[in-house]
Write an enzyme that holds these catalytic residues in place. Structure first.
Site, PDB file in Angstrom:
ATOM      1  N   CYS A  97      56.779  77.480  62.839  1.00  0.00           N
ATOM      2  CA  CYS A  97      56.861  76.112  62.332  1.00  0.00           C
ATOM      3  C   CYS A  97      57.418  76.037  60.919  1.00  0.00           C
ATOM      4  O   CYS A  97      58.202  75.144  60.586  1.00  0.00           O
ATOM      5  CB  CYS A  97      55.490  75.450  62.381  1.00  0.00           C
ATOM      6  N   CYS A  98      57.028  76.953  60.055  1.00  0.00           N
ATOM      7  CA  CYS A  98      57.403  76.838  58.639  1.00  0.00           C
ATOM      8  C   CYS A  98      58.127  78.065  58.096  1.00  0.00           C
ATOM      9  O   CYS A  98      58.570  78.068  56.941  1.00  0.00           O
ATOM     10  CB  CYS A  98      56.174  76.550  57.779  1.00  0.00           C
ATOM     11  N   CYS A 108      50.828  74.420  57.302  1.00  0.00           N
ATOM     12  CA  CYS A 108      51.995  73.727  56.739  1.00  0.00           C
ATOM     13  C   CYS A 108      52.013  72.245  57.099  1.00  0.00           C
ATOM     14  O   CYS A 108      52.875  71.508  56.643  1.00  0.00           O
ATOM     15  CB  CYS A 108      53.281  74.386  57.229  1.00  0.00           C
ATOM     16  N   GLY A 349      41.158  51.809  21.984  1.00  0.00           N
ATOM     17  CA  GLY A 349      42.041  51.130  21.048  1.00  0.00           C
ATOM     18  C   GLY A 349      41.533  49.722  20.764  1.00  0.00           C
ATOM     19  O   GLY A 349      40.492  49.294  21.277  1.00  0.00           O
ATOM     20  N   PHE A 353      42.681  40.839  21.628  1.00  0.00           N
ATOM     21  CA  PHE A 353      41.464  40.046  21.739  1.00  0.00           C
ATOM     22  C   PHE A 353      40.222  40.801  21.270  1.00  0.00           C
ATOM     23  O   PHE A 353      39.167  40.211  21.120  1.00  0.00           O
ATOM     24  CB  PHE A 353      41.261  39.606  23.187  1.00  0.00           C
ATOM     25  N   GLY A 354      40.330  42.107  21.081  1.00  0.00           N
ATOM     26  CA  GLY A 354      39.165  42.875  20.663  1.00  0.00           C
ATOM     27  C   GLY A 354      39.283  44.330  21.059  1.00  0.00           C
ATOM     28  O   GLY A 354      40.354  44.812  21.451  1.00  0.00           O
ATOM     29  N   VAL A 355      38.155  45.044  20.999  1.00  0.00           N
ATOM     30  CA  VAL A 355      38.130  46.487  21.254  1.00  0.00           C
ATOM     31  C   VAL A 355      38.239  46.761  22.761  1.00  0.00           C
ATOM     32  O   VAL A 355      37.667  46.036  23.586  1.00  0.00           O
ATOM     33  CB  VAL A 355      36.833  47.105  20.686  1.00  0.00           C
ATOM     34  N   VAL A 356      38.969  47.836  23.112  1.00  0.00           N
ATOM     35  CA  VAL A 356      39.079  48.287  24.495  1.00  0.00           C
ATOM     36  C   VAL A 356      38.407  49.649  24.599  1.00  0.00           C
ATOM     37  O   VAL A 356      38.715  50.562  23.819  1.00  0.00           O
ATOM     38  CB  VAL A 356      40.552  48.396  24.949  1.00  0.00           C
ATOM     39  N   ASP A 461      54.629  37.737  27.346  1.00  0.00           N
ATOM     40  CA  ASP A 461      54.623  38.729  26.249  1.00  0.00           C
ATOM     41  C   ASP A 461      54.973  40.112  26.793  1.00  0.00           C
ATOM     42  O   ASP A 461      54.300  41.099  26.496  1.00  0.00           O
ATOM     43  CB  ASP A 461      53.257  38.740  25.567  1.00  0.00           C
TER      44      ASP A 461
END
Length: 602
Positions: A97-98, A108, A349, A353-356, A461
Site C-alpha cells: 500500500c505505501c 499508512c 495585553g 476597552f480594558g485588560v485581556v 476598524d
C-alpha cells in the site's frame, strides 16, 4: 474475568515467516478472544498475539463482522491503539500500500475505530464447504435497540468529538451517525443518536451522510491552498504523498501529489485538477480513460494505479491545522456565562476597552477574557449586539463564546489565539516569511471579511492589530463591530491619535460614512501592512497630513515584497469612490487565483 472467552472459533492464519506465499502458508488454528488478549493454539501451545503483524481469514463475511465488532468494542478505550493500518499486504519485502520496507512501520491509512465494518464480500474459502458450515460462528452479543432514520430524515456523520456541556446537549463521537430532528439555526441542530438519545449539536461538527461527502476523508484538506499544500507534502516527504483540496475555480478540486520519481531526481509536487463530465449525474476523472461516479472512488482507484499520474496515491496527507473548530457559543442558546465558571490566568495585553487575560471556562476550555472597563462603552447596546455577533461563526473570525453581563465590569469570553496579534507576528518574523505565506495571510483575512460582508456586518476598524493568529497559523479577524460602542470622544476625533485615519477612506474621515466598501479600503491598507511585514502606513506623516494626501489622490507605495499584480489588488481597494471598489468576494477570488495554478493535464 479477563480469561472468560468472548469469541472462540477456528480461523485461517497466514504464516508470518515465509516471504513467498503458497497454499502451504495457510493453516487452520483455533483463535480465542478475551478481554485481555487474543491467542491462538499451535500444536496445543498457546500463542499470544502481541506486536507482530497477524493475517487472519474468517470462514465467512458474517464471521469476520462479528470478530471485528467485538475487537473494536474491547479496544475502544485503549489510548495506546494507533488508529492507522496498512490496507494491503506485506509482500516481497515491502508494504504494497505505501511502499515502506520496514515490516513494523506504522500504518499508512487512517482507520475509524468506531465506524461500520462492512467490506466487499470475501472470496470462498478453499476446502470442504460443509465443514465450514458446521463451524458456524457464535451469535452476535446482544445490542441495544437502535433508532433508524425515517423516510425523508437527514442523516449526518460526526467529523469531530463533541462533549455535551449542558444537559440539553448531545455528545458526538467521530464517525458515528445521527438523525437531524430540527435545524434550530445555522450553528446548532437538534439530533438523535443510534441509541435514541436526543440533544443539541454544533452544525460545523457534522457532515451529511452521502457517498462522496469529502470532509469525512483524511486526505481532504478544505482550507489548504496551493502553497500550503506543497509545504505540507514536502514536510511529510513520502513518495506518493497526496491530498485533495478546493481549487481556486469554484466548485472544482485539485489533487496535489508529491514524488521523488523525476528525471533529475529532485522531489516535486504536481497538481492535477479533477474534471467532471457534462452528463447528469456528472462523473469525475483525472485521465479521460478512467471515469468514476464519485471523487472518493477516483481516489481509491489511483491509490492502486498511477494511470498517467507521476505516482500512484500512496500516502494520504491531512491538514494538521484541521482541529475541531470553535462552536458558536458553548451550547445552544447559551450566550450569558456565569463568571464563577471562569478562571483568570495570565494577562495577555490591554485592549481598547480594558485588560485581556488568558483564562479557562469550567477549568478545562482555554479562552480569552476581555474585561470591559466601566465607562468605556455603551453597554446596553452592545449586549443586544453580542447575541448577533455570537452567531457569526467562521474559520477566519475569532469566535465570541459569550458574555458576563450580570455584574460589573462586563466580561467578553472569546476564542483564545495562541500566537497573538497579527501585527506583532509579522514584526517578530520579519524576513522569515515567504511571499506566498504573506499572501496566504491576506487570503485568510479576506475570507473572514467576506463572511462579514455576506451577513451585512461592518467591521469599522480593520487593521493588522485587530487580527489574531492561532497555533496552526490560521489568521482570524477580531473585534468586528466593536468601535460603534466606544464612548471615548478622542477615539472618534480625526485630529486625535486614536482615530484610525491611516486605515480609513475619504467617506469615513470626511462624513463618518461606513459600509463594507469602507472595510475594503482598510483591507487594502492591511495588505500593505502584511507585505511590509508590519510597517506603519504613512509612517512619516501626521493624521491631518494623511487626510489631505488621500483627498488629493495620494496612495501608499508598492512594498518591495509585493508583485505588481498584488499591488494592483491593493489599488482596487483604494478607489476614491466606494462603489468602484471590489467586494470581498471578488478580492478573495483574486488572491486565491494568485495562490493557485490550473494543475497538470494528463
Amino acid at each position: 474475568m479477563s480469561l472468560t472467552p468472548i469469541l472462540e472459533e477456528t480461523l485461517i492464519k497466514r504464516s508470518q515467516q515465509k516471504k513467498r506465499t503458497s497454499p502451504l502458508n495457510y493453516k487452520e488454528r483455533v483463535f480465542v478472544l478475551t478481554k485481555s488478549k487474543l491467542t491462538y493454539y499451535e500444536l496445543r501451545a498457546e500463542v499470544v498475539h502481541d506486536s507482530t503483524t497477524l493475517y487472519i481469514f474468517a470462514p465467512s463475511n458474517e464471521s469476520r463482522s462479528i470478530w471485528v465488532q467485538n475487537i473494536k468494542e474491547e479496544i475502544k478505550h485503549n489510548v495506546q491503539i494507533a488508529a492507522k493500518f496498512h490496507p494491503q499486504f506485506w509482500q516481497e519485502g515491502e508494504w504494497l500500500c505505501c511502499g515502506q520496507v520496514d515490516k513494523l512501520a506504522p500504518g499508512c491509512e487512517g482507520y475509524n475505530l468506531f465506524g461500520d465494518v462492512s467490506r466487499k464480500p470475501l472470496p470462498p474459502v478453499p476446502g470442504d464447504e460443509s465443514a465450514s458450515a458446521a463451524r458456524r460462528p457464535p451469535p452476535p452479543p446482544p445490542q441495544e435497540a437502535q433508532e433508524e432514520a425515517g423516510p425523508g430524515q437527514e442523516v449526518v456523520i460526526a467529523l469531530y468529538d463533541f462533549e455535551g456541556l449542558e444537559p440539553h446537549d448531545l455528545t458526538l463521537k467521530t464517525g458515528e451517525e445521527y438523525v437531524i430532528l430540527e435545524k434550530c439555526d445555522v450553528n446548532w441542530y437538534k439530533a438523535r443518536n443510534t441509541h435514541g438519545d436526543e440533544g443539541y449539536i454544533p452544525s460545523n461538527y457534522v457532515t451529511e451522510k452521502e457517498s462522496d461527502s469529502l470532509e469525512q476523508f483524511v486526505w481532504f484538506c478544505k482550507n489548504v491552498n496551493r502553497s500550503k499544500a506543497e509545504e505540507l507534502l514536502r514536510k511529510e516527504g513520502k513518495e506518493g504523498g497526496f491530498m485533495v483540496r478546493v481549487s481556486s475555480n469554484t466548485g472544482t478540486y485539485t489533487v496535489s501529489l508529491y514524488t521523488k520519481n523525476t528525471g533529475d531526481g529532485v522531489a516535486t509536487v504536481r497538481h492535477y485538477q479533477i474534471k467532471e463530465t457534462h452528463g447528469s449525474p456528472p462523473q469525475f476523472f483525472l485521465a479521460e480513460k478512467y471515469v468514476f461516479g464519485s471523487i472518493s472512488e477516483l481516489i481509491e482507484y489511483h491509490k492502486h494505479n498511477a494511470a498517467g499520474l507521476v505516482s500512484r496515491l500512496r500516502h494520504a496527507v491531512g491538514d494538521q491545522s484541521r482541529g475541531a473548530p470553535p462552536t458558536a457559543g458553548f451550547s445552544y442558546d447559551k450566550w450569558e456565562i456565569n463568571p464563577s465558571e471562569l478562571t483568570f490566568m495570565k494577562e495577555l495585553g490591554c485592549g481598547q476597552f480594558g485588560v485581556v487575560r488568558l483564562g479557562k471556562w469550567r477549568a478545562q476550555h482555554k479562552v480569552a477574557i476581555k474585561t470591559v472597563r466601566e465607562g468605556a462603552m455603551s453597554e446596553d447596546d452592545f449586549i443586544e449586539e453580542a447575541k448577533i455577533m455570537m452567531n457569526l461563526s467562521h474559520r477566519n473570525l475569532v469566535q465570541l463564546y459569550g458574555v458576563c453581563t450580570q455584574q460589573r465590569p462586563i466580561y467578553l469570553v472569546t476564542e483564545f489565539m495562541e500566537m497573538g496579534c497579527l501585527l506583532n507576528y509579522l514584526r517578530q518574523r520579519r524576513g522569515a516569511l515567504g511571499a506566498l505565506e504573506l499572501l496566504g495571510i491576506c487570503h485568510d483575512v479576506s475570507l473572514g471579511m467576506q463572511h462579514l460582508e455576506q451577513n451585512g456586518f461592518i467591521h469599522r476598524d480593520l487593521a493588522a492589530r485587530n487580527c489574531l493568529v492561532n497555533s496552526s497559523l490560521v489568521v482570524k479577524v477580531s473585534d468586528f463591530g466593536m468601535t460603534r460602542y466606544v464612548l471615548d470622544d478622542q477615539y472618534w476625533s480625526s485630529s486625535g491619535a486614536k482615530f484610525p485615519v491611516k486605515w480609513s477612506p475619504p467617506e469615513v474621515f470626511n462624513f463618518c460614512k461606513y459600509s463594507s466598501k469602507s472595510d475594503v479600503w482598510s483591507f487594502g491598507v492591511l495588505m500593505w501592512e502584511v507585505f511590509t511585514e508590519g510597517k506603519m502606513p504613512y509612517e512619516h506623516n501626521q493624521n491631518h497630513e494623511v487626510v489631505m494626501m488621500v483627498t488629493q489622490g495620494h496612495r501608499l507605495y508598492r512594498p518591495k515584497r509585493a508583485s505588481a499584480h498584488i499591488y494592483s489588488i491593493m489599488q482596487m481597494c483604494w478607489m476614491e469612490r466606494a462603489d468602484e471598489r471590489a467586494s470581498f468576494t471578488e478580492i478573495s477570488h483574486m488572491i486565491s487565483d494568485e495562490l493557485e495554478d490550473d494543475g497538470h493535464e494528463l
